[in-house]
Design a protein around this motif. Structure first.
Motif, PDB file in Angstrom:
ATOM      1  N   ASP A 238       0.952  -0.959  -0.067  1.00  0.00           N
ATOM      2  CA  ASP A 238       0.058   0.057   0.001  1.00  0.00           C
ATOM      3  C   ASP A 238       1.016   1.203   0.027  1.00  0.00           C
ATOM      4  OD1 ASP A 238      -1.997   1.841   0.402  1.00  0.00           O
ATOM      5  OD2 ASP A 238      -2.473   1.531   2.500  1.00  0.00           O
ATOM      6  N   ASN A 239       1.208   1.781  -1.150  1.00  0.00           N
ATOM      7  CA  ASN A 239       0.500   1.657  -2.121  1.00  0.00           C
ATOM      8  C   ASN A 239       1.486   1.515  -3.515  1.00  0.00           C
ATOM      9  OD1 ASN A 239      -1.933   1.501  -3.906  1.00  0.00           O
ATOM     10  ND2 ASN A 239      -2.005   3.556  -4.313  1.00  0.00           N
ATOM     11  N   LEU A 240       2.525   1.157  -3.083  1.00  0.00           N
ATOM     12  CA  LEU A 240       3.648   0.985  -4.563  1.00  0.00           C
ATOM     13  C   LEU A 240       3.286  -0.179  -5.493  1.00  0.00           C
ATOM     14  CD1 LEU A 240       7.049   1.471  -2.851  1.00  0.00           C
ATOM     15  CD2 LEU A 240       5.706   3.124  -4.006  1.00  0.00           C
ATOM     16  N   LEU A 241       2.326  -1.052  -4.936  1.00  0.00           N
ATOM     17  CA  LEU A 241       1.699  -2.004  -5.723  1.00  0.00           C
ATOM     18  C   LEU A 241       0.926  -1.322  -6.849  1.00  0.00           C
ATOM     19  CD1 LEU A 241       0.913  -4.614  -7.032  1.00  0.00           C
ATOM     20  CD2 LEU A 241      -0.779  -4.885  -5.073  1.00  0.00           C
ATOM     21  N   CYS A 243       1.268   1.972  -7.780  1.00  0.00           N
ATOM     22  CA  CYS A 243       2.028   2.698  -8.766  1.00  0.00           C
ATOM     23  C   CYS A 243       2.822   1.827  -9.741  1.00  0.00           C
ATOM     24  CB  CYS A 243       3.174   3.343  -7.693  1.00  0.00           C
ATOM     25  SG  CYS A 243       2.857   4.547  -6.735  1.00  0.00           S
ATOM     26  N   TYR A 244       3.091   0.646  -9.261  1.00  0.00           N
ATOM     27  CA  TYR A 244       3.983  -0.428 -10.449  1.00  0.00           C
ATOM     28  C   TYR A 244       2.827  -0.681 -11.164  1.00  0.00           C
ATOM     29  CZ  TYR A 244       6.052  -4.540 -12.181  1.00  0.00           C
ATOM     30  OH  TYR A 244       6.385  -5.372 -13.266  1.00  0.00           O
ATOM     31  N   ILE A 245       1.397  -0.990 -10.907  1.00  0.00           N
ATOM     32  CA  ILE A 245       0.573  -1.491 -11.955  1.00  0.00           C
ATOM     33  C   ILE A 245       0.450  -0.652 -12.719  1.00  0.00           C
ATOM     34  CG2 ILE A 245      -1.810  -1.962 -12.261  1.00  0.00           C
ATOM     35  CD1 ILE A 245      -1.531  -3.724  -9.619  1.00  0.00           C
ATOM     36  N   GLY A 246       0.223   0.710 -12.389  1.00  0.00           N
ATOM     37  CA  GLY A 246      -0.311   1.862 -13.240  1.00  0.00           C
ATOM     38  C   GLY A 246       0.988   2.457 -14.244  1.00  0.00           C
ATOM     39  N   LEU A 247       2.315   2.215 -13.662  1.00  0.00           N
ATOM     40  CA  LEU A 247       3.363   2.284 -14.470  1.00  0.00           C
ATOM     41  C   LEU A 247       3.618   1.352 -15.835  1.00  0.00           C
ATOM     42  CD1 LEU A 247       6.007   4.082 -15.190  1.00  0.00           C
ATOM     43  CD2 LEU A 247       7.157   2.470 -13.530  1.00  0.00           C
ATOM     44  N   ASP A 411      -4.050 -11.173  -8.405  1.00  0.00           N
ATOM     45  CA  ASP A 411      -4.720 -10.046  -8.292  1.00  0.00           C
ATOM     46  C   ASP A 411      -3.870  -8.618  -9.161  1.00  0.00           C
ATOM     47  OD1 ASP A 411      -6.757 -11.225  -7.249  1.00  0.00           O
ATOM     48  OD2 ASP A 411      -6.090 -10.822  -5.438  1.00  0.00           O
ATOM     49  N   GLY A 412      -2.768  -8.597  -8.896  1.00  0.00           N
ATOM     50  CA  GLY A 412      -2.156  -7.485  -9.385  1.00  0.00           C
ATOM     51  C   GLY A 412      -1.895  -7.438 -10.797  1.00  0.00           C
ATOM     52  N   PHE A 413      -1.592  -8.670 -11.384  1.00  0.00           N
ATOM     53  CA  PHE A 413      -1.465  -8.951 -12.880  1.00  0.00           C
ATOM     54  C   PHE A 413      -2.836  -8.619 -13.601  1.00  0.00           C
ATOM     55  CE2 PHE A 413      -1.114 -11.934 -16.491  1.00  0.00           C
ATOM     56  CZ  PHE A 413      -0.216 -11.132 -17.240  1.00  0.00           C
TER      57      PHE A 413
END
Length: 429
Positions: A238-241, A243-247, A411-413
């Motif tokens: 919370d909440n670099l996950l 950031c990574y997904i958006g990038l 879920d992230g993917f």
């Protein structure tokens, strides 16, 4: 990008981003490698169609965007938002504490920290330091000690028999980490230690330390967990996950449509800052991109605010509405609150469900119990500031605001695939 590659790269991103400044620097490196051009807010901008750009404010917030092959006035902008900061313990300006030969640092609690898990962890230290160099110039530099340099030892149960039933944490007296032992005559200052670190890590000779923003973090890196590696454990999910997904979504999208990623600092403390979501950063960038047509662009645009959600904990199932308990690895969670703690409305939720269904991907919804309070995100702040249609969504997780959090590896993917499709979609408003 495949599921396994996604999680392996996510682990590398998390381990390389112990602070908001490091997270932004990591994103900058990846944007540079992808051919994005950095813009300076002090300069005139001349934007070209089909090009990628990014802007950094305070070193801790970043906006990256693709101008697209269409005018944003005609196509709108597909926006994704996240935040770079996480709850932690930040070093005070005059931090030195000496007791019985132990050298400790005074810390300030940043955000809503779950404090108990911070005890007995190997802690390192990172952040931004501002120094006066040999030539009399004021310079900012990033430092990351990387190795464990401190610990907050628990009080033994023999000295606190009610520890398992009635122990509380005093943020002033219980949290100063122990860094080393020193003789009674020692006069080492924290600034001295920082100058040594700046010299060894950055090759910069500091005549004086003028300021710093430093936080302790868990030295244990992110890792896959579970008998079948169904989970990923790490600090700062919370909440670099998000950031990574958006990038990744922005980098992998076709670039045909105008698309933007904003990652703000200071969400965990209310977002009211020059670089926070309640500040003018995003509005300033949109005005320079869209000019007098900004209002028309906003009317054709949509924001997806990505911030993790509380997954239903098998040991605390009564903390969720019985019809709205998100399960790890069963899809991202559409976050709904009719009191506007989340900005989701039926229209924005419908578009996400439609894209997800088209891709054959799962999704869930969450509403908090009616007798419990609800957290919030940058979603309502951005929606209220810009007037843009907004969706709040997030990957379900355990142990939010702990020093070590947990998500499902699927879920992230899944969220990445939907956000990538969102950024490529010709109609969003």
């Amino acid at each position: 990008m495949e599921h396994t590659d996604f999680n392996n790269d996510l682990i590398e991103f998390l381990d390389g981003s112990p602070t908001p400044w490091h997270a932004v620097n990591t994103m900058k490196s990846r944007l540079d490698a992808a051919g994005f051009q950095q813009l300076d807010e002090r300069d005139n901008w001349s934007l070209e169609q089909g090009q990628g750009y990014y802007v950094i404010r305070n070193g801790s917030s970043i906006i990256a965007f693709r101008s697209g092959k269409k005018s944003p006035v005609e196509a709108g902008i597909r926006m994704v938002g996240a935040h770079t900061d996480s709850p932690c313990l930040k070093v005070k300006p005059n931090p030195e504490i000496r007791r019985k030969g132990f050298f400790q640092l005074g810390v300030e609690v940043y955000g809503g920290v779950l404090l108990n898990p911070w005890f007995d962890r190997d802690l390192s230290l990172a952040g931004r330091v501002t120094v006066l160099d040999e030539e009399g110039q004021v310079k900012d530099t990033l430092v990351n000690f990387k190795k464990p340099v401190a610990i907050i030892p628990s009080l033994a149960i023999h000295l606190d028999r009610e520890a398992n039933s009635n122990r509380t944490v005093n943020a002033q007296t219980d949290l100063p980490p122990v860094m080393m032992q020193v003789p009674e005559t020692d006069t080492t200052s924290f600034a001295d230690l920082l100058k040594q670190q700046v010299a060894s890590e950055c090759g910069l000779t500091a005549e004086k330390v003028l300021g710093y923003e430093l936080g302790f973090y868990d030295a244990q890196g992110a890792s896959l967990v579970g008998l079948r590696e169904e989970f990923l454990a790490s600090a700062r999910l919370d909440n670099l996950l998000s950031c990574y997904i958006g990038l990744q979504s922005l980098l992998k999208a076709s670039g045909d449509e105008p698309a933007l990623l904003v990652c703000n600092d200071h969400e965990e403390v209310g977002s009211m800052s020059a670089e926070g979501a309640q500040g003018p950063f995003l509005g300033n960038v949109l005005e320079r991109w869209c000019g007098d047509d900004k209002a028309r662009v906003i009317a054709r645009s949509m924001m997806i605010s990505a911030d993790n959600a509380h997954g239903i904990h098998p040991n605390y199932m009564d903390r969720h509405d019985e019809n709205h308990g998100p399960i790890l690895n069963q899809g991202p969670v559409i976050k709904i609150n009719h009191n506007q703690r989340y900005a989701t409305n039926s229209r924005s939720a419908a578009l996400y469900r439609h894209i997800s269904d088209e891709l054959g991907l799962p999704h869930q919804s969450v509403v908090v119990r009616s007798d419990m309070g609800c957290g919030s995100t940058i979603g309502p702040l951005t929606a209220g500031t810009l007037g843009v249609t907004t969706l709040d969504i997030g990957v379900p997780q355990f142990a939010m605001h702990s020093i070590r959090e947990l998500i499902g590896t699927q879920d992230g993917f899944t969220l990445y695939r939907v956000l990538k499709a969102f950024m490529e979609r010709p109609d969003v408003a």
